[in-house]
Design a protein around this motif. Structure first.
Motif, PDB file in Angstrom:
ATOM      1  N   ASN A  44       0.715  -1.275   0.232  1.00  0.00           N
ATOM      2  CA  ASN A  44       0.048  -0.053  -0.001  1.00  0.00           C
ATOM      3  C   ASN A  44       0.999   1.470  -0.133  1.00  0.00           C
ATOM      4  O   ASN A  44       0.529   2.259  -0.569  1.00  0.00           O
ATOM      5  CB  ASN A  44      -0.954   0.008   1.066  1.00  0.00           C
ATOM      6  CG  ASN A  44      -1.951   0.988   0.984  1.00  0.00           C
ATOM      7  OD1 ASN A  44      -2.469   1.295   0.096  1.00  0.00           O
ATOM      8  ND2 ASN A  44      -2.442   1.740   2.097  1.00  0.00           N
ATOM      9  N   LEU A  51       0.804   8.090  -5.947  1.00  0.00           N
ATOM     10  CA  LEU A  51      -0.215   9.102  -5.917  1.00  0.00           C
ATOM     11  C   LEU A  51       0.478  10.713  -5.391  1.00  0.00           C
ATOM     12  O   LEU A  51      -0.051  11.457  -5.934  1.00  0.00           O
ATOM     13  CB  LEU A  51      -1.360   8.599  -5.180  1.00  0.00           C
ATOM     14  CG  LEU A  51      -2.322   7.671  -5.541  1.00  0.00           C
ATOM     15  CD1 LEU A  51      -3.283   7.273  -4.682  1.00  0.00           C
ATOM     16  CD2 LEU A  51      -2.932   8.020  -6.884  1.00  0.00           C
ATOM     17  N   TRP A  63      -7.649   7.104  -2.020  1.00  0.00           N
ATOM     18  CA  TRP A  63      -6.959   5.619  -1.995  1.00  0.00           C
ATOM     19  C   TRP A  63      -7.250   5.013  -0.589  1.00  0.00           C
ATOM     20  O   TRP A  63      -7.456   4.002  -0.488  1.00  0.00           O
ATOM     21  CB  TRP A  63      -5.604   5.793  -2.551  1.00  0.00           C
ATOM     22  CG  TRP A  63      -4.973   4.262  -2.635  1.00  0.00           C
ATOM     23  CD1 TRP A  63      -4.089   3.933  -1.590  1.00  0.00           C
ATOM     24  CD2 TRP A  63      -5.220   3.432  -3.568  1.00  0.00           C
ATOM     25  NE1 TRP A  63      -3.652   2.707  -1.864  1.00  0.00           N
ATOM     26  CE2 TRP A  63      -4.375   2.391  -3.172  1.00  0.00           C
ATOM     27  CE3 TRP A  63      -5.879   3.112  -4.515  1.00  0.00           C
ATOM     28  CZ2 TRP A  63      -4.244   0.964  -3.681  1.00  0.00           C
ATOM     29  CZ3 TRP A  63      -5.853   1.870  -5.027  1.00  0.00           C
ATOM     30  CH2 TRP A  63      -5.190   0.792  -4.805  1.00  0.00           C
ATOM     31  N   GLN A  67      -9.177   1.625   0.395  1.00  0.00           N
ATOM     32  CA  GLN A  67      -8.404   0.476   1.205  1.00  0.00           C
ATOM     33  C   GLN A  67      -9.288   0.220   2.393  1.00  0.00           C
ATOM     34  O   GLN A  67      -9.457  -1.036   2.630  1.00  0.00           O
ATOM     35  CB  GLN A  67      -6.996   1.239   1.693  1.00  0.00           C
ATOM     36  CG  GLN A  67      -5.857   1.173   0.522  1.00  0.00           C
ATOM     37  CD  GLN A  67      -5.575  -0.132  -0.275  1.00  0.00           C
ATOM     38  OE1 GLN A  67      -6.104  -0.847  -1.083  1.00  0.00           O
ATOM     39  NE2 GLN A  67      -4.783  -0.980   0.626  1.00  0.00           N
ATOM     40  N   VAL A 124     -14.833   6.875  -5.544  1.00  0.00           N
ATOM     41  CA  VAL A 124     -13.388   7.713  -6.160  1.00  0.00           C
ATOM     42  C   VAL A 124     -14.071   8.408  -7.117  1.00  0.00           C
ATOM     43  O   VAL A 124     -14.848   8.372  -8.098  1.00  0.00           O
ATOM     44  CB  VAL A 124     -12.631   6.252  -6.844  1.00  0.00           C
ATOM     45  CG1 VAL A 124     -11.634   6.988  -7.579  1.00  0.00           C
ATOM     46  CG2 VAL A 124     -12.230   5.336  -5.714  1.00  0.00           C
ATOM     47  N   ILE A 129      -6.884   7.180 -10.248  1.00  0.00           N
ATOM     48  CA  ILE A 129      -7.189   6.116  -9.605  1.00  0.00           C
ATOM     49  C   ILE A 129      -8.253   5.217 -10.471  1.00  0.00           C
ATOM     50  O   ILE A 129      -8.148   3.942 -10.315  1.00  0.00           O
ATOM     51  CB  ILE A 129      -7.784   6.633  -8.114  1.00  0.00           C
ATOM     52  CG1 ILE A 129      -6.572   7.080  -7.410  1.00  0.00           C
ATOM     53  CG2 ILE A 129      -8.045   5.184  -7.387  1.00  0.00           C
ATOM     54  CD1 ILE A 129      -6.958   7.596  -6.076  1.00  0.00           C
TER      55      ILE A 129
END
Length: 454
Positions: A44, A51, A63, A67, A124, A129
């Motif tokens: 991660n 990013l 993001w 997650q 999002v 992304i």
């Protein structure tokens, strides 16, 4: 994979066969995107760094929120290993011990069968992304996010974006896997016969009783006939006639209409390795234009250079490269062409140009380094892999259909392979095969294997 117990269905098969493979590890892959070139390592924190450089703090927050949302979905997707499943009522006994893990995340289970785009659209807004997740969906399933079930992506999140994760590659190449599976087959009394093309599946009434080979030899089935060919290629082995039983007509009707993914262009190279950069990735992905869509022909190129990881895969001082368009090449462009014709050769050169350009993103002088050049087309794919239309597999969009399972209307005829399990590719083949094997074994045998593996 290299860590036990693994979530990978292929690792379960190897464990059940008691076959060990030496694995080489790597961190990630190169990316040549419209935003620029970067290295995408699993884990991660790595993607957060990407990013931060390419986007902004808001993208990082999105993001991290994604997650968080995917964490329970990942737990639910990995709670029930495919090797615990079987296609009969006894699945309640074989999979029962994993039920509590699934109940822990019960609210998530209904989300796993939905298109992943539902989660993306709700959570999002950052375009990079969104594009990135569409690309990963496509590389995993052959369909973008609106056609990929959430379970596949949840499994990927649980596997890739965890602390200290690494990716595995079999030392000696993928052929090492094949050799291990063959050893396992032979160890338990199986026989592998090469150059033995099946011409027809023999039916007696509505029962499958054996197969007829292209040379006329008949092999009688002791218990069942199992086809690992694609759904369409299996139907070719069961020709219809006016007097065909209704069960066979039903099988054709149900499966012939299943949509297929497009095919591939391939470029295999053997090149001179002198003076190449030492930090070349072993794999890289190229996206030329996000606006066209990841499924657009001639837009996405995948490149593998495994000799970077395992120098023994090429002669000393050389490298091997495989570049391909990942299930985006229309078969219709090639259908009916004579492979010996000038028109076919010219089209090969034209359609392979995008592959050369994809490799040149990391090796600009690759054409001057070439010592071996092989171009493959959908016709190559169809001929040598015996894949109908050279297809990658079924294009069954999430929410619009389900993959057919191993059972068929024909008694004693079963199907496995990537046509019968989501997530086209080796993991799907392994998962479908182990579920069918479990179904043909006794519950006692099945539970014994589960105990050994877990």
């Amino acid at each position: 994979m290299s860590t036990r117990p693994s979530t990978n269905p292929l690792a379960h098969v190897l464990d059940a066969l008691e076959e060990n493979i030496e694995w080489l590890t790597y961190e990630g892959w190169g990316c040549a995107m419209p935003e620029g070139q970067f290295f995408a390592a699993v884990g991660n924190e790595s993607f957060i760094e990407i990013l931060t450089k390419l986007r902004n703090k808001e993208a990082v927050k999105e993001w991290q929120r994604l997650q968080t949302i995917m964490l329970p979905l990942g737990r639910a997707a990995t709670a029930l290993p495919p090797i615990a499943l079987r296609n009969d009522w006894q699945v309640a006994l074989s999979a029962g011990k994993y039920l509590w893990k699934m109940l822990r995340d019960l609210p998530q289970l209904t989300k796993l069968t939905q298109p992943f785009s539902k989660i993306l659209e709700a959570e999002v807004s950052d375009p990079f992304i969104l594009n990135w997740m569409n690309l990963l969906c496509f590389m995993l399933s052959g369909l973008p996010a609106n056609g990929t079930i959430t379970a596949e992506i949840a499994f990927m999140f649980a596997d890739w974006y965890r602390p200290e994760v690494q990716l595995d590659y079999p030392k000696g190449g993928v052929g090492t896997l094949v050799q291990a599976l063959v050893r396992g087959l032979q160890k338990y009394g199986g026989e592998l016969r090469l150059n033995s093309h099946v011409q027809e599946i023999i039916l007696e009434g509505t029962n499958a009783t054996g197969v007829r080979l292209a040379n006329g030899e008949i092999i009688q089935a002791k218990r069942a006939v199992i086809s690992g060919a694609s759904i369409w290629d299996t139907l070719k082995l069961l020709p219809l006639s006016d007097r065909s039983p209704k069960e066979l007509q039903q099988l054709h009707q149900e499966r012939q209409a299943i949509p297929a993914c497009p095919s591939f262009m391939h470029l295999h190279l053997g090149i001179e390795a002198a003076d190449l950069p030492k930090d070349l990735p072993c794999h890289w992905l190229v996206v030329n234009d996000w606006e066209k869509g990841v499924e657009a022909p001639q837009n996405v190129v995948a490149v593998s250079m495994p000799s970077v990881l395992d120098p023994n895969l090429a002669p000393i001082g050389k490298h091997v490269i495989h570049a391909y368009t990942p299930a985006t090449e229309p078969f219709e462009l090639w259908s009916g062409l004579d492979r010996k014709s000038e028109a076919y050769n010219q089209l090969k050169q034209e359609r392979a140009e995008i592959l050369w350009q994809g490799i040149e993103r990391y090796i600009p002088d690759v054409r001057n380094r070439c010592e071996v050049t092989l171009i493959g087309t959908p016709l190559t794919h169809a001929r040598f892999l015996r894949r109908d239309r050279g297809s990658y597999g079924p294009a069954i969009a999430a929410g619009q259909g389900i993959f057919p399972n191993a059972n068929t209307p024909i008694s004693q005829l079963y199907c496995c392979g990537d046509s019968t399990f989501p997530g086209i590719g080796i993991p799907a083949v392994a998962a479908s095969g182990e579920i069918l094997a479990n179904s043909l074994a006794s519950l006692k045998q099945h539970q014994s294997i589960l105990k050994e593996i877990f």
